[in-house]
Design an enzyme around this catalytic site. Structure first.
Site, mmCIF file in Angstrom:
data_model
loop_
_atom_site.group_PDB
_atom_site.id
_atom_site.type_symbol
_atom_site.label_atom_id
_atom_site.label_comp_id
_atom_site.label_asym_id
_atom_site.label_seq_id
_atom_site.Cartn_x
_atom_site.Cartn_y
_atom_site.Cartn_z
ATOM 1 N N HIS A 210 32.797 20.812 -11.393
ATOM 2 C CA HIS A 210 32.477 22.350 -11.629
ATOM 3 C C HIS A 210 32.349 23.384 -10.783
ATOM 4 O O HIS A 210 32.585 24.521 -10.736
ATOM 5 C CB HIS A 210 32.409 22.947 -12.685
ATOM 6 C CG HIS A 210 30.519 23.064 -12.807
ATOM 7 N ND1 HIS A 210 30.151 21.706 -12.163
ATOM 8 C CD2 HIS A 210 29.856 23.748 -12.544
ATOM 9 C CE1 HIS A 210 29.033 22.348 -12.399
ATOM 10 N NE2 HIS A 210 29.000 23.830 -12.354
HETATM 11 C C1 UD1 Z 1 27.536 28.334 -14.683
HETATM 12 C C2 UD1 Z 1 26.597 28.524 -13.001
HETATM 13 C C3 UD1 Z 1 27.083 26.830 -12.887
HETATM 14 C C4 UD1 Z 1 26.253 25.932 -13.693
HETATM 15 C C5 UD1 Z 1 27.445 26.205 -15.222
HETATM 16 C C6 UD1 Z 1 27.438 25.459 -15.814
HETATM 17 C C7 UD1 Z 1 25.871 30.544 -12.048
HETATM 18 C C8 UD1 Z 1 26.360 31.535 -11.333
HETATM 19 N N1 UD1 Z 1 27.000 29.385 -12.549
HETATM 20 O O1 UD1 Z 1 29.353 28.270 -13.577
HETATM 21 O O2 UD1 Z 1 25.290 27.003 -12.305
HETATM 22 O O3 UD1 Z 1 26.279 24.841 -13.162
HETATM 23 O O4 UD1 Z 1 28.249 27.407 -15.342
HETATM 24 O O5 UD1 Z 1 28.181 24.743 -16.639
HETATM 25 O O6 UD1 Z 1 25.480 31.107 -13.402
HETATM 26 N N2 UD1 Z 1 33.624 29.515 -19.338
HETATM 27 C C9 UD1 Z 1 34.843 29.337 -20.424
HETATM 28 N N3 UD1 Z 1 34.092 28.731 -21.684
HETATM 29 C C10 UD1 Z 1 32.824 29.469 -21.190
HETATM 30 C C11 UD1 Z 1 32.100 29.886 -20.567
HETATM 31 C C12 UD1 Z 1 32.586 29.668 -19.110
HETATM 32 O O7 UD1 Z 1 35.604 28.728 -20.772
HETATM 33 O O8 UD1 Z 1 32.282 29.200 -22.610
HETATM 34 C C13 UD1 Z 1 35.024 29.761 -17.956
HETATM 35 C C14 UD1 Z 1 35.455 30.988 -17.743
HETATM 36 O O9 UD1 Z 1 36.610 30.750 -17.599
HETATM 37 C C15 UD1 Z 1 34.554 31.239 -16.848
HETATM 38 C C16 UD1 Z 1 34.868 30.139 -15.961
HETATM 39 O O10 UD1 Z 1 34.403 29.500 -17.088
HETATM 40 O O11 UD1 Z 1 35.503 32.339 -16.223
HETATM 41 C C17 UD1 Z 1 33.035 29.883 -15.300
HETATM 42 O O12 UD1 Z 1 32.252 30.045 -15.796
HETATM 43 P P1 UD1 Z 1 31.036 31.083 -15.101
HETATM 44 O O13 UD1 Z 1 29.844 31.224 -16.064
HETATM 45 O O14 UD1 Z 1 31.373 32.266 -14.689
HETATM 46 O O15 UD1 Z 1 30.808 29.825 -14.194
HETATM 47 P P2 UD1 Z 1 30.312 28.489 -14.096
HETATM 48 O O16 UD1 Z 1 31.190 27.912 -13.487
HETATM 49 O O17 UD1 Z 1 30.436 27.305 -15.988
#
Ligand code: UD1
Length: 363
Positions: A210
């Site tokens: 990811h």
């Molecule tokens: C975050 C953490 C990362 C961790 C990862 C585990 C930061 C900077 N990064 O990254 O360290 O390893 O979580 O999962 O905090 N989304 C959904 N549903 C959710 C959450 C997110 O669909 O419940 C999608 C959204 O489109 C979002 C994208 O995933 O824009 C990324 O989510 P985000 O929380 O920004 O970062 P992660 O890549 O999940």
């Protein structure tokens, strides 16, 4: 009685807070020592990324959910800061306890410290040196404004000493993520539909990907998937897909035929798959720790790690992000040449208990 805010926002936070809450409640069973409020920032909000972990790990319902949702790094950080500050201005706490390195960790630490509320950082001090990852910025900035550090390794302790942190602010307690794993190791369960797949223990791989560097551009993502599929030979590769990865995966025309996609798995099911896998291929930091404790070979698709003990002591190898580096690691695995590994010091299931006892002492 001191009031602690326990902050959690994203998937890798939940297994880190569960043992701390359990340990505080165990202390309070004897006599009430510490009060806490559980604050979910809402950084992760899907059932598969959040609620499932609360249920399986027995984490109480949050006292507050800031419901910040997704956004750019700055948008998300800003929303968390504003909403947590609003809460603190209405009702202050005596300590803000943050875990790990996600955006919620940094945002809440800043909001609290600017209101002169001290900060404790669980998993403080670890460093990869890679400033292209938001997590490294989060670690550095959080540690710069942390009062008390609860650390997982001697590397973390040394990094903090190099920053000039005084010895009496560093507590080497072990690893709360491993507390959760050891507490649940006998409860791991096969994912729904697993038996129908007829895949035997030790005869499959698991991948998790990811990190933006691996999944955000198809030029990198497609060759990685191709080399993983080829490297695994005839063995199936189970791929529980993170929501961020799913967006780009939908643009990939043909996947290697041995890669089997799944939705993100709950905690007990995911670790069941890891425990019985031939090897794990990942760009997550936490999974390198869990694979180390379960003695499962782990290939990390990153150029650096903030968890060097998983390589020096554990079963992890840093493969890098160049897809052409992968084949030699699969060769070594299939030739039975993978190192055995052992368990890093204090990764013994008691970190949460140590943290609760220290909190009781210092507050
Ligand atoms: C975050 C953490 C990362 C961790 C990862 C585990 C930061 C900077 N990064 O990254 O360290 O390893 O979580 O999962 O905090 N989304 C959904 N549903 C959710 C959450 C997110 O669909 O419940 C999608 C959204 O489109 C979002 C994208 O995933 O824009 C990324 O989510 P985000 O929380 O920004 O970062 P992660 O890549 O999940």
């Amino acid at each position: 009685m001191p009031l602690i805010d326990i902050i959690a926002g994203a998937r890798p936070n939940f297994m880190k807070i569960a043992p701390i809450i359990r340990a505080i409640e165990a202390l309070n069973d004897i006599d009430t020592h510490l009060k806490y409020r559980l604050i979910h920032t809402g950084q992760h909000y899907d059932q598969s990324m959040s609620d499932n972990f609360f249920t399986q790990l027995g984490i109480p319902h949050p006292d507050f959910n800031l419901e910040v949702g997704s956004g750019t790094q700055a948008e998300q950080t800003a929303r968390i800061m504003v909403r947590y500050e609003t809460l603190l201005l209405k009702s202050a706490s005596d300590l803000c306890l943050v875990v790990g390195d996600v955006t919620s960790t940094l945002a809440c630490a800043i909001a609290a410290q600017k209101l002169c509320i001290p900060v404790a950082h669980v998993e403080g001090g670890i460093r990869s040196g890679d400033w292209s990852m938001p997590e490294e910025i989060n670690r550095m900035a959080t540690d710069a404004i942390t009062n008390w550090f609860f650390t997982t390794s001697k590397y973390a302790n040394n990094n903090l000493r190099k920053m000039g942190v005084q010895e009496d602010r560093i507590f080497f307690v072990g690893n709360t993520m491993i507390d959760s794993l050891l507490a649940n190791i006998d409860k791991l369960t096969a994912p729904a539909g697993w038996n129908e797949l007829r895949i035997d223990a030790g005869n499959y791989f698991v991948i998790t990907l990811h990190r933006p560097a691996n999944v955000d551009t198809l030029e990198k993502f497609i060759p990685l998937l191709k080399n993983i599929g080829t490297g695994a030979r005839e063995f199936p590769v189970i791929f529980p897909v993170h929501p961020r990865t799913a967006k780009n995966l939908s643009k990939v025309d043909t996947l290697p035929s041995n890669i089997l996609l799944m939705d993100p798995l709950p905690y007990l099911e995911f670790n069941y798959l890891v425990k019985h896998a031939k090897a794990v291929i990942t760009d997550s930091g936490g999974i390198t720790e869990e694979a180390t404790v379960m003695g499962v070979p782990c290939m990390t698709l990153r150029d650096s790690t903030e968890r060097p003990e998983t390589i020096e002591i554990g079963t992890n190898e840093l493969v890098g992000t160049d897809p052409t580096c992968l084949p030699q690691y699969f060769e070594r695995l299939f030739a039975n040449g993978w190192k055995k590994g052992s368990i890093p010091p204090k990764w013994d299931g008691k970190a949460g208990q140590r943290i609760a006892e220290i909190l009781q002492r210092i507050l």
